[in-house]
Design a protein around this motif. Structure first.
Motif, PDB file in Angstrom:
ATOM      1  N   UNK A  58     -13.267  68.249 -56.076  1.00 43.45           N
ATOM      2  CA  UNK A  58     -12.898  67.153 -55.381  1.00 43.45           C
ATOM      3  C   UNK A  58     -13.493  67.289 -54.015  1.00 43.45           C
ATOM      4  N   UNK A  59     -13.761  66.173 -53.476  1.00 44.62           N
ATOM      5  CA  UNK A  59     -14.532  66.189 -52.179  1.00 44.62           C
ATOM      6  C   UNK A  59     -13.505  66.284 -51.019  1.00 44.62           C
ATOM      7  N   UNK A  60     -12.171  65.778 -51.398  1.00 44.28           N
ATOM      8  CA  UNK A  60     -10.971  66.206 -50.541  1.00 44.28           C
ATOM      9  C   UNK A  60     -10.477  67.353 -50.126  1.00 44.28           C
ATOM     10  N   UNK A  61     -11.081  68.295 -51.016  1.00 38.92           N
ATOM     11  CA  UNK A  61     -10.673  69.713 -50.892  1.00 38.92           C
ATOM     12  C   UNK A  61     -11.589  70.374 -49.778  1.00 38.92           C
ATOM     13  N   UNK A  62     -10.980  71.436 -49.367  1.00 40.76           N
ATOM     14  CA  UNK A  62     -11.879  72.333 -48.589  1.00 40.76           C
ATOM     15  C   UNK A  62     -12.740  73.285 -49.548  1.00 40.76           C
ATOM     16  N   UNK A  74      -8.936  61.245 -57.103  1.00 42.11           N
ATOM     17  CA  UNK A  74      -8.823  61.949 -55.921  1.00 42.11           C
ATOM     18  C   UNK A  74      -8.034  60.998 -54.774  1.00 42.11           C
ATOM     19  N   UNK A  75      -8.143  59.838 -54.941  1.00 42.83           N
ATOM     20  CA  UNK A  75      -7.435  58.887 -53.992  1.00 42.83           C
ATOM     21  C   UNK A  75      -6.039  58.590 -54.291  1.00 42.83           C
ATOM     22  N   UNK A  76      -5.580  59.606 -55.392  1.00 43.19           N
ATOM     23  CA  UNK A  76      -4.268  59.528 -56.036  1.00 43.19           C
ATOM     24  C   UNK A  76      -3.732  57.926 -56.267  1.00 43.19           C
ATOM     25  N   UNK A 112     -12.340  75.079 -53.403  1.00 39.94           N
ATOM     26  CA  UNK A 112     -13.074  74.476 -54.782  1.00 39.94           C
ATOM     27  C   UNK A 112     -14.268  75.262 -54.967  1.00 39.94           C
ATOM     28  N   UNK A 113     -14.347  76.545 -54.700  1.00 48.07           N
ATOM     29  CA  UNK A 113     -15.569  77.473 -54.798  1.00 48.07           C
ATOM     30  C   UNK A 113     -16.760  76.898 -55.918  1.00 48.07           C
ATOM     31  N   UNK A 114     -16.087  76.944 -57.197  1.00 49.62           N
ATOM     32  CA  UNK A 114     -16.868  76.643 -58.170  1.00 49.62           C
ATOM     33  C   UNK A 114     -17.488  75.435 -58.348  1.00 49.62           C
ATOM     34  N   UNK A 117     -14.397  75.841 -44.624  1.00 48.96           N
ATOM     35  CA  UNK A 117     -12.799  75.643 -44.256  1.00 48.96           C
ATOM     36  C   UNK A 117     -12.096  74.270 -44.131  1.00 48.96           C
ATOM     37  N   UNK A 118     -13.401  73.211 -43.993  1.00 46.88           N
ATOM     38  CA  UNK A 118     -12.957  71.946 -43.632  1.00 46.88           C
ATOM     39  C   UNK A 118     -12.954  70.845 -44.650  1.00 46.88           C
ATOM     40  N   UNK A 119     -12.064  70.109 -44.754  1.00 43.60           N
ATOM     41  CA  UNK A 119     -11.961  69.273 -45.859  1.00 43.60           C
ATOM     42  C   UNK A 119     -12.985  67.991 -45.595  1.00 43.60           C
ATOM     43  N   UNK A 120     -13.492  67.439 -46.631  1.00 45.29           N
ATOM     44  CA  UNK A 120     -14.339  66.514 -46.412  1.00 45.29           C
ATOM     45  C   UNK A 120     -13.808  64.981 -45.939  1.00 45.29           C
TER      46      UNK A 120
END
Lengths: 410, 123
Positions: free
Chosen positions: A307-311, A209-211, A315-317, B120-123
């Motif tokens: 991922x936690x960085x996605x809206x 995630x932090x690439x 990443x609904x699933x 809609x907001x990224x964490x």
């Protein structure tokens, strides 16, 4: 300079983040009942998690693939699905145990029963993972977890009988009143608490995630080789203080308040406050990590966006699995199962699941298709193979030992 | 390249490195000379369930089939022409916005996730 600070922060976070409810319970129980005669186990466990976390960090940094991708690529969809079911069961139960630990820490601080806290903790945990700046919280809880240093200072302050402790540590084996069955049962639990699979799921997914790229290998290695051993030292301090305070009295530890007692004996209320704060931060941090790890493993098995960085709506699933995992964790606790007992069970099941996690890492860490010239050297492979044998032995022994000793009851 | 070792079960990423899915199965075709080649990558629990087989596999494929939109009930199919490169992942030459969206993702987003504030907001 900024880089140095980032690394330092990472290390501090790793120290605080290493300890979770499993470490707290296993170390304190073993210290009280067996003195320091298990001292070698956390050492063995920390070296093992370092070896495998380094490998998984390297694979993530160089190839961009987290651990559960590798599990499916190398074991195929069927075996990987069985692996997923096992890992998920263990991780969600661990999540429940961590939430219970947070509840117990809050009960110590407020005298309000932990069962009332559990749903609150579940909701707060979900909101945090849904909305909050994750890296900030990760650092915050990691740093606050350092309050557990109070156990290291308490150990130095308690005038323990070092000669006696040294004798226990250098003569592994059950003390009077215990047998080899319970001795090995606790050894397996302690080993599993140091090498819990969610640690590598979380570590490698975080790296992706932090690439991380090959340039971040240093950061990854410093975090692993400095942060984890120092974290292991905090866990060991729990064993040493329990060995100092409880073992001579032949008392066993079966609640979180008793684990905190040595800090209170050494430093009174302030020591107790630091211990409770440390327990709270360590278990809440671990609850975040296990919650995310549950969702990581499922999403990575199926190839979903994660991922936690996605809206969340990107990443609904992933977010649905996260939500369900927290709900299940809370539901398990609401059956009024004792969180400490739940922790003991999760450690046994973790031990069984260990080889399934670590074998694919070792295989891929030798694959130049993924790692180019960064494949394992002799040292990494030596440790990797050695630990695969140990992990396999622990996995095979875990369930029979649990049955024979009736969960270490003797 | 070995299909079973280098292609199946790999992560598929789009042009921008965004995850598309796994290579859950492949579709083979035969060219004029009778040589088989990989025509398309199949993505989704339908393809995966059929490959896993057994009760669990049938259940997985069955539930996925029920969620799939009516006109295109099969698994998501990506023509192999769209594959740019196969490394530790399978990299496509297009953005995932141009590919069909997995039905489970759309369903959960519309029925659950988007109804919660802050989706809609990224964490």
């Amino acid at each position: 300079m900024k880089r140095v600070l980032a690394i330092a922060l990472g290390v501090l976070t790793a120290i605080g983040g290493f300890v979770d409810i499993g470490d707290i319970v296993a170390n304190a129980e073993s210290g009280a009942r067996f003195g320091l005669s298990h001292a070698w186990v956390p050492l063995v466990g920390v070296i093992g998690i370092c070896a495998y976390a380094e490998m998984s960090g390297r694979v993530s940094a160089v190839s961009g693939r987290p651990v559960f991708d590798l599990v499916r690529e190398r074991l195929g969809p069927r075996v990987a699905l069985a692996n997923l079911a096992g890992s998920l069961l263990v991780t969600v139960l661990t999540l429940g145990a961590e939430i219970g630990g947070v509840g117990l820490a809050l009960q110590l601080a407020t005298s309000v029963g932990y069962l009332l806290w559990v749903p609150v903790v579940g909701v707060v945990l979900w909101v945090v993972l849904w909305r909050a700046k994750f890296s900030l919280l990760e650092n915050l809880f990691g740093l606050t977890g350092l309050a557990l240093v109070v156990f290291v200072i308490a150990f130095l302050h308690l005038h323990s009988d070092t000669g006696q402790l040294w004798r226990q540590a250098t003569h592994p084996g059950p003390p009077v009143g215990e047998d080899w069955g319970t001795y090995w049962f606790f050894a397996v639990a302690l080993f599993a608490s140091a090498m819990t699979p969610y640690e590598v799921f979380f570590f490698s997914s975080g790296g992706v995630e932090e690439r991380w790229s090959s340039k971040d290998l240093l950061t990854s290695r410093v975090n692993v080789f400095v942060g984890f051993p120092l974290g292991g030292l905090l866990a060991f301090a729990l064993m040493a203080t329990a060995a100092t305070v409880f073992h001579p009295l032949q008392m066993s530890v079966d609640s979180l308040s008793q684990v905190a007692l040595p800090a209170a004996v050494a430093f009174g209320k302030l020591g107790l406050a630091a211990a409770i704060l440390g327990f709270f931060a360590a278990t809440f941090g671990a609850a975040m990590e296990t919650g995310l790890s549950s969702a990581y493993t499922v999403a990575q098995y199926f190839g979903w966006a994660w991922g936690k960085f996605r809206r969340p709506n990107g990443a609904a699933r992933f977010h649905t699995v996260l939500m369900v995992s927290i709900l299940v964790g809370v539901a398990v606790l609401m059956t009024t199962i004792d969180p400490i007992q739940l922790t003991e069970y999760t450690l046994v099941f973790s031990a069984v699941a260990l080889p399934l996690t670590y074998l694919p890492i070792l295989v891929v860490a030798n694959d130049s298709g993924y790692l180019g010239r960064r494949v394992n050297g002799r040292l990494a492979n030596g440790f990797g193979l050695l630990y695969l044998v140990i992990v396999l032995a622990a996995a095979i022994a875990a369930i029979p030992l649990m049955i024979v000793t009736r969960m270490g009851g003797g | 390249m070995l299909i079973g070792f280098d292609l199946l079960d790999r992560q598929i990423l789009d042009r921008d490195g965004e995850p598309v899915g796994k290579v859950d199965d492949v579709e083979l075709a035969v060219d004029g000379n009778g040589t088989p080649y990989v025509a398309a990558l199949l993505i989704g629990q339908q393809a995966l369930g059929d490959r896993i087989g057994g009760v669990l596999g049938r259940w997985l494929a069955g539930t996925a089939r029920r969620l799939a939109p009516a006109p295109t009930p099969g698994p998501i199919r990506i023509p192999y022409d769209l594959v740019a490169e196969v490394t530790s992942s399978v990299n496509l030459s297009v953005s995932r916005d141009l590919l069909p969206e997995p039905p489970l993702e759309s369903w959960l987003r519309d029925h659950l996730i988007n109804r919660i504030p802050g989706a809609d907001n990224a964490g």
